[in-house]
Enzyme design. Structure first.
Site, PDB file in Angstrom:
ATOM      1  N   GLU A 242       0.799  -1.224   0.000  1.00 37.53           N
ATOM      2  CA  GLU A 242       0.000   0.000   0.000  1.00 37.53           C
ATOM      3  C   GLU A 242       0.836   1.282   0.000  1.00 37.53           C
ATOM      4  OE1 GLU A 242      -3.784  -0.139   2.368  1.00 37.53           O
ATOM      5  OE2 GLU A 242      -2.922  -2.017   3.054  1.00 37.53           O
ATOM      6  N   HIS A 258       8.305 -26.624   5.064  1.00 43.57           N
ATOM      7  CA  HIS A 258       7.673 -27.837   4.552  1.00 43.57           C
ATOM      8  C   HIS A 258       7.129 -27.641   3.143  1.00 43.57           C
ATOM      9  CE1 HIS A 258       8.086 -29.653   8.531  1.00 43.57           C
ATOM     10  NE2 HIS A 258       7.896 -28.412   8.945  1.00 43.57           N
ATOM     11  N   LYS A 352     -13.586  -0.123  -4.347  1.00 39.21           N
ATOM     12  CA  LYS A 352     -14.724   0.125  -3.444  1.00 39.21           C
ATOM     13  C   LYS A 352     -15.817   0.905  -4.175  1.00 39.21           C
ATOM     14  CE  LYS A 352     -12.342  -0.183   1.004  1.00 39.21           C
ATOM     15  NZ  LYS A 352     -11.877   0.441   2.217  1.00 39.21           N
TER      16      LYS A 352
END
Ligand code: F6R
Length: 358
Positions: A242, A258, A352
């Site tokens: 950001e 892993h 948005k």
């Protein structure tokens, strides 16, 4: 020093790029935390919490990370599970024995508002943490407690306001022990770090500026340890996204041993563009310390570079905030090196807006 590095020691150049003043907001973060603690102290909630069975934090992005910190800090202390909800629906266990903090800086984030509505329907106890918007309106109408925080900032820049009142509220209702000492020590350390990392401290003495220069033109991949710096690694990643407007990734020890460790085996040329940052802590489990050392050795020739950053302070809270604070500064300095204003998050705003059309 080359010209781009020069930027970080020039107030004029910084001002011309950082038009909305993100660096100054980051520099003043310790003061924000002090004010946030005062807001927390003034909260009036006197609930009997003996029937509570879970704590839920609703929040997205910059408003959600406070929930992640809360969960990490309280993991060894609170007998109730803390769940951070980052979507529209709530898990089935949320009910009238749940305490829900609905955190949205703007008060208009649809996932959080949807979670709020569900929590209300299930008769959970709700506290709203916001600067305004629909969340404030709804909470007012329904007579839920509201932690009102100052408006006018980017949500990610007000982590202090979004986090400290929540942990203080939990202490006030007796769910956890008083956190004043840890909070005080955290703010003291942040004050000291602010001086070390601030723009007035030149590059040759400033670790935040130096790391930003090192990471220039690299994709940061931040590795933290499960249960402590994993949350700082997430914050670093989001702040690189950001503030610096670059891709960044995070993963957790020991899980990455892993799987991800194998992923650096091929694509040699591309891997040169990635720099790994290990967020380390002296009190990490001894096997984790060993794992990080061995991983560093194994990956040394597979990526652009590997950096190690050690936490500071004694409590979990202080350690997490010390590493988060360094990352916040680096992400802003990196934005300046790329000559981008750290504050606007155009794509989030556009998204948005598009979503609000339907
Ligand atoms: C912007 C930012 C975002 C927002 C997120 C949720 O600075 O950090 O991640 O926090 O889009 O919005 P709010 O915080 O208003 O609920």
């Amino acid at each position: 020093m080359n010209s781009s590095e020069n930027i970080l020691d020039s107030f004029e150049l910084i001002k011309s790029i950082d038009k909305s003043g993100m660096l100054s907001v980051v520099e003043k973060f310790p003061t924000q935390c002090k004010e946030a603690a005062k807001i927390g102290d003034s909260i009036k909630i006197s609930w009997d919490c003996s029937s509570l069975r879970s704590v839920i934090v609703l929040g997205m992005g910059g408003s959600g990370i406070g929930g992640d910190i809360l969960k990490t800090v309280l993991a060894d202390e609170l007998n109730l599970p803390v769940f951070v909800n980052k979507t529209y629906q709530l898990p089935a266990f949320v009910n009238n024995e749940s305490l829900v903090f609905a955190v949205s800086y703007s008060g208009n984030t649809e996932e959080t508002l949807s979670g709020f509505d569900e929590a209300r329907a299930r008769k959970a106890r709700i506290v709203a943490v916001t600067s305004g918007g629909e969340l404030k309106e709804k909470a007012e109408k329904l007579n839920y407690p509201i932690v009102k925080i100052p408006a006018g900032f980017q949500p990610r820049a007000v982590l202090g306001y979004l986090f400290f009142p929540v942990i203080i509220a939990l202490a006030k209702i007796g769910l956890i022990k008083d956190k004043s000492d840890d909070i005080h020590q955290t703010i003291e350390l942040l004050d000291e770090l602010s001086k070390n990392y601030s723009s007035s401290n030149p590059l040759d003495k400033n670790k935040a500026k130096q790391l930003a220069v090192d990471l220039f033109n690299q994709i940061p991949v931040i590795y933290g340890s499960d249960g402590l710096t994993d949350v700082s690694a997430l914050r670093w990643k989001c702040q690189f996204n950001e503030n610096s407007k670059i891709p960044a990734f995070n993963h957790i020890f020991p899980e990455l041993n892993h799987n991800e460790i194998v992923g650096w085996e091929r694509l040699k040329e591309l891997n040169e563009k990635f720099s790994l940052i290990f967020l380390r802590d002296e009190s990490d489990h001894s096997r984790l310390i060993k794992r990080m050392d061995v991983t560093k050795e194994l990956l040394a020739d597979s990526v652009g570079n590997i950096y190690e950053v050690w936490t500071k302070g004694k409590s979990k809270l202080t350690k997490i905030f010390s590493s988060i604070y360094l990352g916040d500064f680096i992400s802003v300095y990196l934005a300046l090196l790329y000559k981008v204003d750290p504050t606007p998050v155009e794509r989030i705003t556009l998204l948005k807006n598009r979503l609000s059309e339907t």
